[in-house]
Design an enzyme around this catalytic site. Structure first.
Site, short mmCIF file in Angstrom:
data_model
loop_
_atom_site.label_atom_id
_atom_site.label_comp_id
_atom_site.label_asym_id
_atom_site.label_seq_id
_atom_site.Cartn_x
_atom_site.Cartn_y
_atom_site.Cartn_z
N LYS A 49 0.84 -1.20 0.00
CA LYS A 49 0.00 0.00 0.00
C LYS A 49 0.87 1.25 0.00
O LYS A 49 2.09 1.17 0.20
CB LYS A 49 -0.93 0.00 1.21
CG LYS A 49 -0.23 0.02 2.56
CD LYS A 49 -1.23 -0.06 3.70
CE LYS A 49 -0.52 0.01 5.05
NZ LYS A 49 -1.47 -0.03 6.18
N ARG A 74 -10.54 0.11 14.35
CA ARG A 74 -10.49 0.91 13.13
C ARG A 74 -11.47 0.31 12.12
O ARG A 74 -12.57 0.80 11.96
CB ARG A 74 -9.07 0.95 12.55
CG ARG A 74 -8.04 1.62 13.43
CD ARG A 74 -6.73 1.86 12.68
NE ARG A 74 -6.26 0.67 11.96
CZ ARG A 74 -5.13 0.61 11.29
NH1 ARG A 74 -4.34 1.67 11.21
NH2 ARG A 74 -4.75 -0.49 10.67
N TYR A 108 15.00 30.36 8.27
CA TYR A 108 13.82 31.11 8.71
C TYR A 108 13.73 31.16 10.23
O TYR A 108 14.01 30.19 10.93
CB TYR A 108 12.55 30.48 8.16
CG TYR A 108 12.34 30.65 6.68
CD1 TYR A 108 12.17 31.91 6.12
CD2 TYR A 108 12.30 29.55 5.84
CE1 TYR A 108 11.96 32.07 4.76
CE2 TYR A 108 12.09 29.69 4.47
CZ TYR A 108 11.92 30.96 3.95
OH TYR A 108 11.72 31.12 2.60
N MET A 139 11.27 24.68 2.13
CA MET A 139 10.59 23.92 1.08
C MET A 139 11.55 23.10 0.22
O MET A 139 11.28 21.94 -0.10
CB MET A 139 9.77 24.85 0.19
CG MET A 139 8.95 24.11 -0.86
SD MET A 139 7.94 25.20 -1.88
CE MET A 139 6.74 25.78 -0.69
#
Length: 344
Positions: free
Chosen positions: A34, A128, A242, A290
């Protein structure tokens, strides 16, 4: 121009892990592929595992099953863990996919469409997906496999493991002749009484340890690398990135690396993250942005164009994940599509 960030996938190591899991389990291994093969590329992963003897695969979504069917052809069995939603019947049938049915409503829907072979998920405490043991239906046409899922398999001593096992064994007695599948990656290593008829490992195939830490029995499969774009000197008192979250307390040398959160490098990797560069593990400094991240390379002989390893054989994925405050599953599946997969 080649990408400055790459994810190398060692298919021989993948095959070795498959055979290790088969040997430990003493039962068929049905790989979980998956999330696009845990981010490594489900098509390439499944083709290699087919060649190694796998014949049954598990995906999460119908779309993943459709893509896998196109990649591997009609021969292998493919189960869809999501089951059969209101709009899924025709898609499942068209691609010869088997839903793992997880509710009485799904069972009714599948049987009402003459759906064909399927699995049944019994919830033994995960809460679940799955029918509760007391709600488990009578045997029905097409049922080939009964599954459940361990909640605490990465903690071998957790009492939940034994409780779930007992619940599954009792519930599965209702379906004689079906394949019983209980153990995930961690469950494979809990002992022979957790194996039943087949196992469904995921992360251990891809290099993660069964207890969330490196395990000598499991070989690293993925190697995430990126190139250094620039190396610069930093004076004491200067900051990086940053928010000025990192301030040099001495003269330093910092490498700017071509990988950031758009490539799947989690921002949480700063400030505790490390990478392997110049033969050493070195800390990430400043916030990950990023497209870029910065690394302390003081005293190393490195230059622009050199490669750093974010995780791989020199920095195990479980260790890197721990530094980021997460698990190997998230690191592997977070590597973004813009990072090319290179199969070696």
């Amino acid at each position: 121009m080649p990408s400055p960030a790459r994810l190398f996938v060692d298919l021989d190591a993948l095959a070795a892990n498959f055979h290790t899991l088969t040997r430990v389990a003493g039962a068929p291994v049905h790989p979980v592929v998956k999330a696009d093969g845990y981010g490594l590329g489900a098509a390439a992963v499944a083709r290699r595992l087919l060649a190694e003897g796998a014949d049954t695969f598990f995906v999460a979504r119908v779309g993943g099953g459709e893509a896998l069917r196109k990649a591997v052809g009609s021969k292998p069995i493919i189960y869809v863990l999501d089951g059969c939603g209101p709009k899924d019947v025709l898609r499942l049938q068209a691609s010869q996919l088997r839903p793992v049915l997880s509710s009485l409503e799904q069972i009714k829907r599948w049987l009402g469409s003459d759906g064909g072979p399927c699995g049944l998920h019994i919830d033994t405490g995960m809460n679940r997906l799955g029918v509760r043991p007391e709600e488990a239906p009578e045997p029905f046409a097409g049922l080939e496999m009964v599954v459940s899922h361990l909640a605490c398999a990465d903690e071998p001593g957790h009492p939940m493991n034994r409780a779930q096992r007992a619940a599954f064994e009792l519930a599965a007695r209702k379906y004689p002749g079906t394949v019983r599948s209980f153990a995930n990656s961690g469950g494979v290593f809990l002992g022979p009484d957790f194996i039943f008829d087949a196992v469904r490992p995921g992360v251990c195939l891809y290099g993660g340890g069964p207890e969330g830490r490196p395990d000598e029995r499991i070989r690293p499969v993925a190697r995430f690398t990126a190139d250094i774009l620039q190396v610069r000197d930093l004076l004491a008192g200067e900051t990086v990135g940053y928010g000025r979250t990192f301030e040099a307390d001495r003269p330093m040398m910092v490498a700017t690396v071509a990988a950031g959160y758009a490539d799947g490098v989690l921002r949480s990797w700063s400030p505790r993250g490390r990478v392997f560069v110049g033969g050493e593990l070195r800390p990430v400094v400043g916030r990950i942005s990023m497209d870029l991240m910065c690394v302390d390379v003081t005293g190393l002989e490195v230059t622009a164009g050199d490669t750093v390893e974010l995780f791989g054989p020199n920095h195990p994925v479980d260790v890197a994940a721990s530094e980021a405050g997460t698990i190997a599953y998230e690191l592997l599946t977070s590597v973004s599509p813009r990072v090319p997969r290179v199969y070696v």
